[in-house]
Motif scaffolding. Structure first.
Motif, PDB file in Angstrom:
ATOM      1  N   LEU A 237       0.818  -1.264   0.153  1.00  0.00           N
ATOM      2  CA  LEU A 237      -0.036  -0.067  -0.009  1.00  0.00           C
ATOM      3  C   LEU A 237       0.844   1.196  -0.083  1.00  0.00           C
ATOM      4  CD1 LEU A 237      -2.927  -1.240   2.671  1.00  0.00           C
ATOM      5  CD2 LEU A 237      -2.895  -1.061  -0.041  1.00  0.00           C
ATOM      6  N   GLY A 238       1.902   1.253   0.763  1.00  0.00           N
ATOM      7  CA  GLY A 238       2.871   2.294   0.662  1.00  0.00           C
ATOM      8  C   GLY A 238       3.482   2.712  -0.444  1.00  0.00           C
ATOM      9  N   SER A 239       3.703   1.757  -1.391  1.00  0.00           N
ATOM     10  CA  SER A 239       4.373   2.082  -2.805  1.00  0.00           C
ATOM     11  C   SER A 239       3.333   2.782  -3.604  1.00  0.00           C
ATOM     12  CB  SER A 239       4.743   0.814  -3.636  1.00  0.00           C
ATOM     13  OG  SER A 239       5.855   0.147  -2.591  1.00  0.00           O
ATOM     14  N   PHE A 240       1.887   2.872  -3.359  1.00  0.00           N
ATOM     15  CA  PHE A 240       1.102   3.636  -4.160  1.00  0.00           C
ATOM     16  C   PHE A 240       1.458   4.941  -4.057  1.00  0.00           C
ATOM     17  CE2 PHE A 240      -1.282  -0.467  -4.420  1.00  0.00           C
ATOM     18  CZ  PHE A 240      -1.633  -0.255  -5.765  1.00  0.00           C
ATOM     19  N   VAL A 241       1.914   5.450  -2.867  1.00  0.00           N
ATOM     20  CA  VAL A 241       2.093   7.057  -2.874  1.00  0.00           C
ATOM     21  C   VAL A 241       3.622   7.349  -3.385  1.00  0.00           C
ATOM     22  CG1 VAL A 241       2.344   8.747  -1.124  1.00  0.00           C
ATOM     23  CG2 VAL A 241       0.944   6.856  -0.623  1.00  0.00           C
ATOM     24  N   PRO A 242       3.607   8.176  -4.564  1.00  0.00           N
ATOM     25  CA  PRO A 242       4.665   8.356  -5.046  1.00  0.00           C
ATOM     26  C   PRO A 242       5.820   9.069  -3.999  1.00  0.00           C
ATOM     27  CG  PRO A 242       3.173   9.147  -6.439  1.00  0.00           C
ATOM     28  CD  PRO A 242       2.342   8.720  -5.038  1.00  0.00           C
ATOM     29  N   MET A 243       7.074   8.848  -4.523  1.00  0.00           N
ATOM     30  CA  MET A 243       8.367   9.386  -3.887  1.00  0.00           C
ATOM     31  C   MET A 243       8.444   9.212  -2.205  1.00  0.00           C
ATOM     32  SD  MET A 243       9.312  11.340  -6.516  1.00  0.00           S
ATOM     33  CE  MET A 243      10.447  12.110  -5.673  1.00  0.00           C
ATOM     34  N   VAL A 244       7.340   9.253  -1.594  1.00  0.00           N
ATOM     35  CA  VAL A 244       7.521   9.278  -0.008  1.00  0.00           C
ATOM     36  C   VAL A 244       6.854   8.006   0.281  1.00  0.00           C
ATOM     37  CG1 VAL A 244       7.752  11.599   0.306  1.00  0.00           C
ATOM     38  CG2 VAL A 244       5.588  10.499   0.415  1.00  0.00           C
ATOM     39  N   GLY A 245       6.156   7.416  -0.207  1.00  0.00           N
ATOM     40  CA  GLY A 245       5.498   6.192   0.065  1.00  0.00           C
ATOM     41  C   GLY A 245       6.091   4.927   0.396  1.00  0.00           C
ATOM     42  N   ILE A 247       9.414   4.933   1.340  1.00  0.00           N
ATOM     43  CA  ILE A 247      10.399   5.522   2.707  1.00  0.00           C
ATOM     44  C   ILE A 247       9.635   5.384   3.860  1.00  0.00           C
ATOM     45  CG2 ILE A 247      11.475   7.341   3.464  1.00  0.00           C
ATOM     46  CD1 ILE A 247      12.147   8.494   0.747  1.00  0.00           C
ATOM     47  N   VAL A 248       8.445   6.113   3.899  1.00  0.00           N
ATOM     48  CA  VAL A 248       7.563   5.742   5.155  1.00  0.00           C
ATOM     49  C   VAL A 248       7.206   4.386   5.488  1.00  0.00           C
ATOM     50  CG1 VAL A 248       5.329   6.496   6.211  1.00  0.00           C
ATOM     51  CG2 VAL A 248       6.593   8.191   4.841  1.00  0.00           C
ATOM     52  N   SER A 250       8.783   1.622   4.612  1.00  0.00           N
ATOM     53  CA  SER A 250       9.984   1.099   4.913  1.00  0.00           C
ATOM     54  C   SER A 250      10.250   1.293   6.470  1.00  0.00           C
ATOM     55  CB  SER A 250      11.194   1.316   3.955  1.00  0.00           C
ATOM     56  OG  SER A 250      10.730   0.770   2.733  1.00  0.00           O
ATOM     57  N   THR A 251      10.208   2.437   6.697  1.00  0.00           N
ATOM     58  CA  THR A 251      10.702   2.886   8.206  1.00  0.00           C
ATOM     59  C   THR A 251       9.685   2.235   9.013  1.00  0.00           C
ATOM     60  OG1 THR A 251      11.191   4.963   7.222  1.00  0.00           O
ATOM     61  CG2 THR A 251      11.191   5.115   9.564  1.00  0.00           C
ATOM     62  N   ILE A 252       8.316   2.291   8.884  1.00  0.00           N
ATOM     63  CA  ILE A 252       7.524   1.786   9.796  1.00  0.00           C
ATOM     64  C   ILE A 252       8.041   0.228   9.771  1.00  0.00           C
ATOM     65  CG2 ILE A 252       5.031   0.928  10.077  1.00  0.00           C
ATOM     66  CD1 ILE A 252       4.311   3.530   8.527  1.00  0.00           C
ATOM     67  N   ILE A 253       7.987  -0.461   8.653  1.00  0.00           N
ATOM     68  CA  ILE A 253       8.379  -2.007   8.579  1.00  0.00           C
ATOM     69  C   ILE A 253       9.588  -2.174   9.541  1.00  0.00           C
ATOM     70  CG2 ILE A 253       9.100  -3.901   7.364  1.00  0.00           C
ATOM     71  CD1 ILE A 253       7.270  -2.805   5.284  1.00  0.00           C
ATOM     72  N   THR A 254      10.873  -1.360   9.486  1.00  0.00           N
ATOM     73  CA  THR A 254      11.942  -1.565  10.161  1.00  0.00           C
ATOM     74  C   THR A 254      11.682  -1.334  11.699  1.00  0.00           C
ATOM     75  OG1 THR A 254      13.131  -0.834   8.064  1.00  0.00           O
ATOM     76  CG2 THR A 254      14.163  -1.018  10.295  1.00  0.00           C
ATOM     77  N   LEU A 255      10.829  -0.560  11.938  1.00  0.00           N
ATOM     78  CA  LEU A 255      10.788  -0.043  13.471  1.00  0.00           C
ATOM     79  C   LEU A 255       9.866  -1.070  14.067  1.00  0.00           C
ATOM     80  CD1 LEU A 255       9.889   3.589  13.411  1.00  0.00           C
ATOM     81  CD2 LEU A 255      11.965   2.637  14.139  1.00  0.00           C
ATOM     82  N   VAL A 256       8.999  -1.815  13.324  1.00  0.00           N
ATOM     83  CA  VAL A 256       7.994  -2.905  14.007  1.00  0.00           C
ATOM     84  C   VAL A 256       8.953  -4.225  14.152  1.00  0.00           C
ATOM     85  CG1 VAL A 256       6.145  -4.414  13.607  1.00  0.00           C
ATOM     86  CG2 VAL A 256       6.002  -2.126  12.962  1.00  0.00           C
ATOM     87  N   CYS A 257       9.836  -4.260  13.276  1.00  0.00           N
ATOM     88  CA  CYS A 257      10.831  -5.399  13.104  1.00  0.00           C
ATOM     89  C   CYS A 257      11.687  -5.377  14.439  1.00  0.00           C
ATOM     90  CB  CYS A 257      11.842  -5.463  12.046  1.00  0.00           C
ATOM     91  SG  CYS A 257      11.001  -6.156  10.556  1.00  0.00           S
ATOM     92  N   LEU A 273      16.794  -0.318   2.130  1.00  0.00           N
ATOM     93  CA  LEU A 273      17.975   0.510   1.504  1.00  0.00           C
ATOM     94  C   LEU A 273      18.343   0.220   0.342  1.00  0.00           C
ATOM     95  CD1 LEU A 273      20.167   1.771   4.598  1.00  0.00           C
ATOM     96  CD2 LEU A 273      18.535   3.208   3.414  1.00  0.00           C
ATOM     97  N   VAL A 274      18.615  -1.088   0.143  1.00  0.00           N
ATOM     98  CA  VAL A 274      18.979  -1.509  -1.348  1.00  0.00           C
ATOM     99  C   VAL A 274      17.790  -1.480  -2.012  1.00  0.00           C
ATOM    100  CG1 VAL A 274      19.814  -3.557  -2.527  1.00  0.00           C
ATOM    101  CG2 VAL A 274      20.837  -3.210  -0.014  1.00  0.00           C
ATOM    102  N   TYR A 275      16.587  -2.045  -1.771  1.00  0.00           N
ATOM    103  CA  TYR A 275      15.356  -2.267  -2.386  1.00  0.00           C
ATOM    104  C   TYR A 275      15.031  -0.575  -3.199  1.00  0.00           C
ATOM    105  CZ  TYR A 275      10.765  -2.163  -4.281  1.00  0.00           C
ATOM    106  OH  TYR A 275       9.591  -2.035  -5.064  1.00  0.00           O
ATOM    107  N   MET A 276      15.136   0.400  -2.327  1.00  0.00           N
ATOM    108  CA  MET A 276      14.789   1.790  -2.507  1.00  0.00           C
ATOM    109  C   MET A 276      15.933   2.265  -3.672  1.00  0.00           C
ATOM    110  SD  MET A 276      13.475   3.840   0.728  1.00  0.00           S
ATOM    111  CE  MET A 276      14.779   3.413   1.883  1.00  0.00           C
ATOM    112  N   GLN A 277      17.147   1.866  -3.647  1.00  0.00           N
ATOM    113  CA  GLN A 277      18.037   2.206  -4.777  1.00  0.00           C
ATOM    114  C   GLN A 277      17.681   1.438  -5.908  1.00  0.00           C
ATOM    115  OE1 GLN A 277      20.070   4.768  -3.967  1.00  0.00           O
ATOM    116  NE2 GLN A 277      19.146   4.135  -1.737  1.00  0.00           N
ATOM    117  N   VAL A 278      17.395   0.135  -5.928  1.00  0.00           N
ATOM    118  CA  VAL A 278      17.053  -0.606  -7.002  1.00  0.00           C
ATOM    119  C   VAL A 278      15.627  -0.011  -7.953  1.00  0.00           C
ATOM    120  CG1 VAL A 278      16.146  -2.834  -7.781  1.00  0.00           C
ATOM    121  CG2 VAL A 278      18.023  -2.879  -6.262  1.00  0.00           C
TER     122      VAL A 278
END
Length: 340
Positions: A237-245, A247-248, A250-257, A273-278
């Motif tokens: 769902l986050g990837s549907f929001v361009p540019m920042v989706g 990032i947001v 991924s940050t939430i998922i990392t904190l929950v992990c 971090l790697v995926y966002m570059q790809v």
């Protein structure tokens, strides 16, 4: 004149109040229209495979209905179960964080100002009481009403999408007939270009979101992250929001992990971090740059402005609207300027 002005202001206030009251319905109509435009390339592809348009429309609607029903049937129970498990693990997670080495270092630095034992007791006691968590969510009635509203909204959007898909050609023809005959060919050309740009954008955005969701589900399951399917849904769902989706999410998922372990959170952080570059340098140029030709700076401005004005939905529609504006400038404004 004063009476006429007062009546005009009154009519304006009535219209504004009506639009405000119908804001949710207008959003549903907009989402359904975007979904119909997103299905249009699929229908045209089926038509290119020698499938009659009625059959192509039926196939697209049936597939959309199965996906919608499957998501409602699978995601809602999964979401409830995963959230319940996550809430149950919050006290233990809080205890682990407060007993970690870096918190001990902070306590030594702030000696006399921070009592970790007292803080751990208060936080754990608060999170151990489900009533407190429900209160943070707005109460049982608010949560239930939000869930029911989301389900009913999804059903309404699906029904409107079906109507729009079936009657999209007639709707376009009606709009074209309202334009003077002398300007109709140019209007049709620009309108079709805008519709195709929106369709390509939605298909490309869905492709990026699908890739992110599937890869996230596989990787988070491999590293035994807490609630991997729920977190993969957040990534999708986050990837549907361009540019920042991305990032947001991924940050939430990392904190929950962190609820699993610091190592799990570190692995998730490195992966995203790697995926966002790809995504930024490989996937997006290959998928999105072919869908919409919008300068990067304009994309950023459009997303920020759309998010400010309309929240998440505003950010979602900002890029196709910006693409539409670029098409109008290129095919209407610039040719008119070249005539003078």
């Amino acid at each position: 004149m004063g009476l006429a002005g007062a009546l005009g202001v009154g009519v304006g206030l009535v219209v504004w109040a009506a639009v405000s009251s119908l804001a949710t319905l207008i959003i549903y109509v907009g989402l359904a229209l975007f979904a119909a435009l997103g299905l249009d390339p699929v229908i045209r592809w089926l038509e290119s495979m020698k499938v009659p348009r009625p059959a192509a429309v039926t196939v697209a609607i049936v597939v959309l209905g199965l996906i919608t029903a499957g998501l409602l049937y699978w995601i809602i129970p999964l979401f409830i179960r995963e959230v319940r498990d996550l809430i149950a693990s919050l006290p233990l997670f809080t205890e682990q964080v407060l007993r970690s080495d870096w918190v001990d270092n902070v306590e030594r630095i702030l000696s006399g100002y921070l009592d970790v034992d007292q803080l751990a007791g208060e936080v754990t006691g608060f999170l151990s009481n489900p009533a407190n968590l429900i209160a943070l969510g707005g109460g049982i009635l608010a949560v239930g009403a939000g869930l029911a509203g989301g389900i009913s909204g999804a059903i309404l959007v699906f029904i409107l999408t079906v109507y729009f898909v079936v009657s999209l050609g007639r709707m376009k023809k009606l709009a074209y007939d309202l334009v003077p005959a002398s300007r109709r060919p140019a209007f049709i050309e620009v309108s079709e270009d805008i519709a195709h740009a929106i369709s390509r954008y939605l298909v490309g955005e869905f492709g990026l979101s699908f890739i992110n969701g599937v890869l996230s589900a596989v990787f988070l399951t491999m590293i035994q992250a807490p609630s991997p399917l729920l977190l993969a849904t957040v990534a999708f769902l986050g990837s549907f929001v361009p540019m920042v989706g991305t990032i947001v999410s991924s940050t939430i998922i990392t904190l929950v992990c962190l609820a699993g372990s610091p190592q799990t959170a570190l692995a998730a952080g490195i992966y995203y971090l790697v995926y966002m570059q790809v995504e930024a340098y490989i996937l997006t140029p290959r998928i999105m740059d072919k869908a919409v030709e919008v300068p990067g700076a304009l994309v950023v401005i459009a997303v920020v402005a759309g998010g400010t004005l309309g929240g998440v939905l505003g950010a979602l529609v900002a890029v196709p609207l910006a693409a539409s504006a670029v098409i109008i400038v290129r095919k209407v404004v610039i040719p008119r300027q070249n005539l003078h």
